[in-house]
Design an enzyme around this catalytic site. Structure first.
Site, PDB file in Angstrom:
ATOM      1  N   LYS A  63     -70.920 -49.700  75.624  1.00 37.71           N
ATOM      2  CA  LYS A  63     -69.823 -48.946  76.251  1.00 37.71           C
ATOM      3  C   LYS A  63     -69.025 -49.865  77.174  1.00 37.71           C
ATOM      4  O   LYS A  63     -67.789 -49.826  77.182  1.00 37.71           O
ATOM      5  CB  LYS A  63     -70.394 -47.730  77.018  1.00 37.71           C
ATOM      6  N   GLN A 107     -76.188 -42.375  81.793  1.00 37.00           N
ATOM      7  CA  GLN A 107     -76.773 -42.536  80.461  1.00 37.00           C
ATOM      8  C   GLN A 107     -77.977 -41.603  80.290  1.00 37.00           C
ATOM      9  O   GLN A 107     -78.887 -41.591  81.113  1.00 37.00           O
ATOM     10  CB  GLN A 107     -77.178 -44.008  80.238  1.00 37.00           C
ATOM     11  N   ASP A 130     -67.735 -38.035  80.276  1.00 39.43           N
ATOM     12  CA  ASP A 130     -68.730 -37.876  79.209  1.00 39.43           C
ATOM     13  C   ASP A 130     -68.878 -36.397  78.823  1.00 39.43           C
ATOM     14  O   ASP A 130     -69.589 -36.068  77.868  1.00 39.43           O
ATOM     15  CB  ASP A 130     -70.073 -38.445  79.698  1.00 39.43           C
TER      16      ASP A 130
END
Ligand code: NAP
Length: 287
Positions: A63, A107, A130
């Protein structure tokens, strides 16, 4: 509506997620450059990695590399595997208050002693690039403005890139996780598909899948969805990413019956990061 051809013998066309993601990345890079001129700095994604899971470390590195390639800054925070929920929440809250940070990615998964939901909820809706907070989830379900969960958002963009007609189709989503199965079903419903969710307690999974015009496999079990279950002419999206890498769908056998299918790797995976970067630039643009 996907074509219905019971005599179909041609192999499916592959949905090239890498190519579709590359097109989205091009637009994101151009928008990032324009945003940088407007706000006087490059859009910035902060990543929070908790623990030492090698797969998670690889995903975060991928990412950050994509951010760099598209002209976004990234700021990495790494925390040890024995931290508490409060410690992670406090780091996320600091990033959320930092004006130089546009988006925050925590994450998944975090170590078991950390309350992942509490950590996600420390991200404000504006920086939830996200798409994991309850606010983003509600906005997605209601069709209100907000950030979409990245993998579901990527799946929808991929279906659109291949002009899959969703209205009136029967979509079967296998899996109902908060980050993937549940939201992708909602997005399909918003596009007027008739949606069936299957999960670990579903009886006769094969019969549900066999009725689908569009199948989304989001389970994390190697080749759980057998090729013989696929209705001839169906569209098959395999979000699974299991060691190999191998997806959740028996690819070759399913491709012999499907009209369109995503390969693993190179299908859904590249779309996820492309959507994350695009949403980070969106967030910067709204600052
Ligand atoms: P997860 O949180 O473990 O959820 C798995 C889902 O599958 C659950 O809803 C579970 O049902 C269901 N399930 C488990 N066994 C089943 C069975 N035998 N039959 C039917 N359903 C079953 O996983 P996830 O985070 O959603 O991830 C799913 C897969 O997608 C994984 O392979 C992951 O690596 C991949 N993934 C890929 C990307 C990408 O960018 N490509 C992003 C995220 C995830 P219950 O709810 O009943 O337990």
């Amino acid at each position: 509506m996907p074509e219905r051809n019971p005599d179909r013998t041609l192999p499916a066309r592959m949905m090239d997620g890498a190519a579709v993601a590359a097109r989205l990345d091009q637009q994101t890079a151009a928008r990032a450059a324009a945003a940088a001129v407007r706000i006087g700095r490059r859009p910035c994604l902060a990543t929070v990695l908790v623990g030492d899971d090698p797969a998670s470390a690889t995903y975060v590195a991928m990412k950050r590399r994509r951010c760099a390639r598209l002209g976004l800054d990234s700021r990495a925070v790494t925390m040890s595997s024995d931290v508490t929920t409060d410690e992670v929440v406090s780091v996320v809250a600091e990033l959320d208050a930092d004006h130089a940070v546009d988006g925050i990615l925590v994450q998944h998964p975090v170590p078991p002693q950390v309350d992942e939901r509490a950590v996600f909820e420390a991200v404000s809706a504006a920086k939830d690039v996200d798409g994991v907070t309850q606010a983003s989830f509600a906005a997605m379900a209601l069709g209100a403005p907000g950030h979409t969960s990245c993998t579901p958002g990527g799946i929808m963009r991929l279906l659109d890139a291949y002009e899959v007609e969703l209205a009136g189709s029967h979509a079967v989503v296998v899996g109902r996780s908060a980050i993937l199965g549940l939201p992708v079903g909602m997005l399909l419903l918003r596009r007027n598909a008739t949606v069936t969710y299957c999960h670990s307690r579903t009886v006769d999974l094969d019969e549900h899948v066999a009725r689908a015009d569009v199948v989304v496999a989001a389970v994390g079990r190697t080749e759980l969805v057998r090729g013989a279950w696929i209705k001839p002419g169906a569209v098959v999206v395999d979000a699974g990413y299991n060691p190999g890498p191998i997806g959740d769908v028996e690819l070759v056998a399913a491709a012999a019956r499907a009209r369109l299918i995503t390969p693993v790797p190179g299908g859904v995976g590249p779309m996820t990061i492309a959507v994350l970067c695009a949403q980070t630039v969106d967030a910067a643009g709204r600052r």
